[in-house]
Design a protein around this motif. Structure first.
Motif, PDB file in Angstrom:
ATOM      1  N   GLU A 157       0.811  -1.213   0.000  1.00 54.40           N
ATOM      2  CA  GLU A 157       0.000   0.000   0.000  1.00 54.40           C
ATOM      3  C   GLU A 157       0.849   1.270   0.000  1.00 54.40           C
ATOM      4  O   GLU A 157       0.310   2.377   0.017  1.00 54.40           O
ATOM      5  N   GLU A 158       2.164   1.122  -0.031  1.00 50.81           N
ATOM      6  CA  GLU A 158       3.061   2.279  -0.018  1.00 50.81           C
ATOM      7  C   GLU A 158       3.371   2.707  -1.449  1.00 50.81           C
ATOM      8  O   GLU A 158       3.977   1.959  -2.218  1.00 50.81           O
ATOM      9  N   LYS A 197       0.036   3.173 -10.461  1.00 54.60           N
ATOM     10  CA  LYS A 197      -0.273   2.596  -9.148  1.00 54.60           C
ATOM     11  C   LYS A 197       0.185   3.520  -8.025  1.00 54.60           C
ATOM     12  O   LYS A 197      -0.512   3.664  -7.015  1.00 54.60           O
ATOM     13  N   LEU A 201      -2.358   4.928  -5.274  1.00 55.23           N
ATOM     14  CA  LEU A 201      -2.153   4.629  -3.853  1.00 55.23           C
ATOM     15  C   LEU A 201      -2.073   5.902  -3.011  1.00 55.23           C
ATOM     16  O   LEU A 201      -2.398   5.877  -1.824  1.00 55.23           O
TER      17      LEU A 201
END
Length: 293
Positions: A157-158, A197, A201
């Motif tokens: 999730e980083e 991405k 995120l």
């Protein structure tokens, strides 16, 4: 007692009452916990001192103030060294120390510390990321990719780790393709996807979306329609007239790449910020070369 022969020590231990031996075992069991608690406390103190020192450095004006901060930073470094010496298996101390060494420009020493941190605890994504940075700077792009991917897998999730992979693939694109690790179109898809991405995120970080939009210029097989939509979204999110003009210049370039040379010229005429003059002239030169008026 430490100098007594082993058999004599065992004999003395055997004569101790059961309760005394139990208390001794309990004390020995508590020592690592007490030591860890002390290491946590000392590390917290060092972290706080370090941040305060950086804050003072940013506002320091007089040379004596700068020197004082430098002395404080050296004292903190000494503190990390003492902490590591007293708690050699405490991985967080190595992580913080490595980050400080890296921040102060001691990259080789920082890498050695990060390697030790990784040996003690291989599940820390920030360590993988730092090791990846070092490998990338050394030109060891395959090793860097491995570390960045491990960081991503440990913290999916980083956004930063997706961003790191994208930048590495751009920087060493021809080598990855030349080594046969990626086909040209395949690596282009990966580059775009990693930056996309990263933005998804952390949509609040505009720099991630900007880098995603710029990535279309980094690949050989860009989707210009998607690029145009992305840059138009950035234009609507611009916070100043200057930012609007910067984005408008990118949009003009996208329109040129799409063959919309008339629209690109109109956009360029709307840009008048002096710092963008050279970029305007360069883009207009490319347009005129391909589509003479």
């Amino acid at each position: 007692m430490k100098n007594l022969p082993t058999l004599l020590i065992l004999a003395l231990a055997a004569t101790l009452p059961f309760t005394a031996q139990a208390k001794k075992k309990k004390k020995n069991a508590e020592e690592p916990i007490e030591q860890t608690n002390l290491a946590v406390y000392l590390l917290k103190q060092l972290n706080e001192r370090e941040e305060e020192a950086y804050d003072r450095y940013e506002t320091a004006v007089a040379e004596e103030d700068v020197d004082q901060v430098r002395r404080e930073l050296q004292s903190i470094i000494n503190g990390y060294e003492k902490l590591i010496a007293s708690s050699p298996d405490y991985a967080p101390a190595y992580v913080s120390y490595g980050l400080m060494l890296n921040r102060t420009g001691n990259r080789d020493a920082a890498n050695a510390i990060f390697l030790k941190a990784d040996e003690l605890d291989p599940m820390v994504p920030v360590v993988k990321n730092q090791l990846g940075n070092f490998m990338a700077e050394e030109g060891k792009y395959t090793e860097a990719l491995g570390f960045f991917m491990l960081a991503r897998d440990l913290a999916p999730e980083e956004a930063l780790y997706q961003y790191q992979i994208g930048n590495l693939l751009v920087a060493y694109r021809k080598f990855f393709v030349g080594d046969g690790l990626y086909a040209a179109e395949e690596i282009d898809d990966h580059i775009i996807n990693h930056f996309q991405k990263a933005y998804h995120l952390n949509p609040g970080e505009i720099s991630y979306k900007m880098r995603y939009a710029q990535a279309f210029f980094d690949v050989d097989y860009p989707d210009w329609e998607t690029a145009l939509v992305t840059w138009q979204e950035l234009y609507r999110a611009a916070g100043s007239e200057y930012e609007e003009q910067v984005v408008k210049l990118y949009i003009a370039r996208v329109r040129f790449e799409m063959g919309h040379h008339t629209a690109a010229r109109k956009l360029i005429k709307q840009i008048d910020h002096p710092s963008l003059d050279e970029s305007k002239k360069s883009l207009l030169g490319s347009i005129n070369a391909e589509y003479p008026q």
